[in-house]
Design a protein around this motif. Structure first.
Motif, PDB file in Angstrom:
ATOM      1  N   ALA A  10       0.838  -1.199   0.000  1.00 31.30           N
ATOM      2  CA  ALA A  10       0.000   0.000   0.000  1.00 31.30           C
ATOM      3  C   ALA A  10       0.878   1.256   0.000  1.00 31.30           C
ATOM      4  O   ALA A  10       0.403   2.349  -0.313  1.00 31.30           O
ATOM      5  N   SER A  71       1.271  12.297 -10.362  1.00 33.16           N
ATOM      6  CA  SER A  71       1.113  11.453  -9.162  1.00 33.16           C
ATOM      7  C   SER A  71      -0.353  11.390  -8.737  1.00 33.16           C
ATOM      8  O   SER A  71      -1.180  12.177  -9.201  1.00 33.16           O
ATOM      9  N   GLY A  72      -0.622  10.491  -7.823  1.00 36.08           N
ATOM     10  CA  GLY A  72      -1.946  10.435  -7.214  1.00 36.08           C
ATOM     11  C   GLY A  72      -2.232  11.711  -6.432  1.00 36.08           C
ATOM     12  O   GLY A  72      -3.348  12.233  -6.452  1.00 36.08           O
ATOM     13  N   ASP A  76      -5.419  14.297  -6.942  1.00 39.86           N
ATOM     14  CA  ASP A  76      -6.332  14.714  -5.870  1.00 39.86           C
ATOM     15  C   ASP A  76      -6.387  16.239  -5.769  1.00 39.86           C
ATOM     16  O   ASP A  76      -7.464  16.828  -5.671  1.00 39.86           O
ATOM     17  N   HIS A 101      -6.883  10.223   2.637  1.00 40.12           N
ATOM     18  CA  HIS A 101      -5.425  10.384   2.542  1.00 40.12           C
ATOM     19  C   HIS A 101      -5.089  11.866   2.696  1.00 40.12           C
ATOM     20  O   HIS A 101      -5.904  12.729   2.358  1.00 40.12           O
ATOM     21  N   ALA A 103      -3.402  13.672   0.899  1.00 38.12           N
ATOM     22  CA  ALA A 103      -3.482  14.375  -0.392  1.00 38.12           C
ATOM     23  C   ALA A 103      -4.857  15.027  -0.560  1.00 38.12           C
ATOM     24  O   ALA A 103      -4.979  16.063  -1.230  1.00 38.12           O
ATOM     25  N   MET A 148     -12.993   8.679  -0.515  1.00 34.65           N
ATOM     26  CA  MET A 148     -12.070   7.705  -1.102  1.00 34.65           C
ATOM     27  C   MET A 148     -12.725   6.359  -1.382  1.00 34.65           C
ATOM     28  O   MET A 148     -13.659   5.954  -0.696  1.00 34.65           O
ATOM     29  N   ASN A 152      -6.304   3.639   2.581  1.00 36.49           N
ATOM     30  CA  ASN A 152      -4.928   3.145   2.480  1.00 36.49           C
ATOM     31  C   ASN A 152      -4.416   2.511   3.769  1.00 36.49           C
ATOM     32  O   ASN A 152      -3.505   1.695   3.739  1.00 36.49           O
ATOM     33  N   ASP A 177     -10.863   9.257  -4.533  1.00 37.77           N
ATOM     34  CA  ASP A 177      -9.451   8.880  -4.558  1.00 37.77           C
ATOM     35  C   ASP A 177      -9.425   7.348  -4.598  1.00 37.77           C
ATOM     36  O   ASP A 177      -9.689   6.689  -3.599  1.00 37.77           O
ATOM     37  N   VAL A 179      -6.742   5.518  -5.495  1.00 40.22           N
ATOM     38  CA  VAL A 179      -5.338   5.105  -5.636  1.00 40.22           C
ATOM     39  C   VAL A 179      -5.123   3.675  -5.133  1.00 40.22           C
ATOM     40  O   VAL A 179      -4.410   2.897  -5.741  1.00 40.22           O
ATOM     41  N   GLN A 180      -5.791   3.313  -4.025  1.00 40.44           N
ATOM     42  CA  GLN A 180      -5.600   1.962  -3.470  1.00 40.44           C
ATOM     43  C   GLN A 180      -6.451   0.914  -4.188  1.00 40.44           C
ATOM     44  O   GLN A 180      -6.244  -0.278  -3.987  1.00 40.44           O
ATOM     45  N   SER A 200      -2.914   6.174  -9.191  1.00 39.95           N
ATOM     46  CA  SER A 200      -1.467   6.330  -9.241  1.00 39.95           C
ATOM     47  C   SER A 200      -0.835   5.029  -9.717  1.00 39.95           C
ATOM     48  O   SER A 200      -1.252   3.942  -9.294  1.00 39.95           O
ATOM     49  N   HIS A 202       2.193   3.726  -9.224  1.00 40.74           N
ATOM     50  CA  HIS A 202       3.134   2.960  -8.391  1.00 40.74           C
ATOM     51  C   HIS A 202       2.472   2.084  -7.335  1.00 40.74           C
ATOM     52  O   HIS A 202       3.144   1.337  -6.627  1.00 40.74           O
ATOM     53  N   LYS A 203       1.149   2.141  -7.240  1.00 40.92           N
ATOM     54  CA  LYS A 203       0.452   1.202  -6.368  1.00 40.92           C
ATOM     55  C   LYS A 203      -0.027  -0.017  -7.171  1.00 40.92           C
ATOM     56  O   LYS A 203      -0.757  -0.847  -6.663  1.00 40.92           O
TER      57      LYS A 203
END
Ligand SMILES: *Cc1c(COP(=O)(O)O)cnc(C)c1O
Length: 391
Positions: A10, A71-72, A76, A101, A103, A148, A152, A177, A179-180, A200, A202-203
């Motif tokens: 995460a 980026s995430g 946001d 988050h 963000a 969200m 996360n 959001d 991202v997760q 994002s 990179h997750k």
């Protein structure tokens, strides 16, 4: 050498082999700027188009509704600030949740400093926002709801479709959001009434420094950045072609693997959870069912998460206490406090987040060392000593 057990997916993920292969050509042979006119621009331009289709397909969006960002966090910021500014004439009230988050939370706080009002919806003991609370918080001057998709820290999944329906009915923009969630659990922006969605790379086994914002066709938000004509003039700056191509490849792979992988992860998660809960004075944080297949978050009473992390690290195990963004600070996690945990319990919390490279052996490696670590730390804990004396 002992194998590293990485259970902090995460926080970020390892770039998978197929994704790395997809991105490398754009750092050497295909280095052209996609905005130029000569043939060197052809491959990078095609890579952007392909990635946009692939990421769009993963959430049932049209390619032209996908905007790549850095980026995430940027996504946001852009969604919230962009929507707030575009709708300022209608009103200056935003609804969000207490467990977002940073963000999102810090962006809302930033807007509060310039005259916006923000309602932070509470969550129940399992970390879930009630759609009724969201409906009750709506005012004539509300312009945006942002809640969200998946938390996360505790992995809790929110009633996105229901909150989206409330926003849609009242003519308010709805941002989530995700991202997760992206690529890990099914998302359908149309069926779920989502106007804007952040994610994002990179997750999802792709590089850091690439994000995306879905903006539903017809929704107008202000730019965050000013500059050239990239991303249809809405997110200027020369595109991170390699990173975006990688994001697309990761999305494509996730599309095909999601069902099988989420079942596999849920089985690992449940095995880990069962084992951890055998340790006395331990509780699972978040909802036991409505949670990401990858997330385990537990509180060990009488001890500090930081101490546990250090001992896990000595055993080659990477996990997290609270969220990576807040570790280094001694404040307990705002998410755990919002669940109603007292400070002491919030302090002794650890998050394990599983990923595609984890196996049953990894889970068993954690379960082999953790009971000993917890006991050792409790033996040194004044809180535990007090508890034992009182018994
Ligand atoms: C990681 C994360 C972010 C930030 O994404 P970056 O790409 O690291 O900026 C935002 N929201 C959630 C829920 C996250 O997990």
């Amino acid at each position: 050498m002992k194998k590293l057990v990485y259970m902090d997916n995460a926080a970020t993920t390892r770039v998978r082999k197929e994704v790395l292969e997809e991105l490398l050509p754009f750092y050497n042979d295909e280095y052209g700027n996609p905005s130029t006119v000569y043939s060197l621009a052809k491959a990078p331009k095609a890579a952007l188009d392909l990635a946009r289709r692939r990421v769009g397909r993963l959430i049932n969006a049209k390619p032209e509704e996908i905007f790549f960002t850095g980026s995430g966090t940027e996504s946001d910021n852009w969604a919230i600030i962009g929507a707030a500014r575009a709708r300022a004439a209608k009103g200056r009230h935003i609804i969000t949740s207490a467990i977002e988050h940073h963000a999102v939370l810090h962006t809302c706080q930033f807007l509060e400093k310039s005259g916006y009002e923000v309602t932070y919806l509470p969550v129940n003991g399992a970390g879930i926002v009630s759609p009724e609370d969201a409906a009750k918080a709506v005012r004539p001057d509300t312009v945006l709801i942002t809640v969200m998709f998946a938390n996360n820290e505790i992995g809790t999944l929110q009633p996105i479709r229901e909150i989206g329906a409330i926003a849609r009915e009242k003519g308010i923009l709805f941002h989530t959001d995700a991202v997760q969630a992206l690529g890990h659990i099914p998302i359908d922006v149309t069926a779920m009434n989502i106007d804007m969605l952040s994610a994002s790379a990179h997750k999802l086994y792709a590089p850091k420094g690439v994000g995306m914002l879905y903006v539903r066709k017809g929704v107008k938000i202000d730019n965050l950045l000013n500059g050239g004509a990239q991303e249809r003039g809405k997110r200027p700056s020369t595109e991170n072609v390699a990173g975006i191509a990688a994001f697309g490849k990761a999305a494509e792979l996730a599309m095909g693997e999601m069902d099988g992988e989420s079942n596999r992860l849920a089985a690992l998660r449940d095995r880990l959870t069962r084992g951890l809960l055998e340790i006395p004075h331990t509780r699972l944080n978040g909802d036991p069912v409505k949670r990401l297949p990858s997330n385990v978050n537990v509180s060990f009473e009488f001890i500090e998460g930081e101490g546990i992390l250090l001992h896990l690290d000595m055993n080659g195990i990477c996990a997290s206490s609270g969220s990576a963004c807040t570790s280094g600070s001694l404040d307990p996690s705002h998410v755990l406090l919002a669940l109603g945990l007292v400070h002491e319990k919030a302090h002794g919390s650890i998050r394990f987040s599983l990923g595609m490279f984890n196996t049953e052996d990894d889970v068993d490696a954690v379960l082999a060392v953790l009971p000993g670590i917890v006991q050792k730390l409790r033996d040194m804990s004044p809180l535990y000593e007090e508890f034992i004396k009182k018994r």
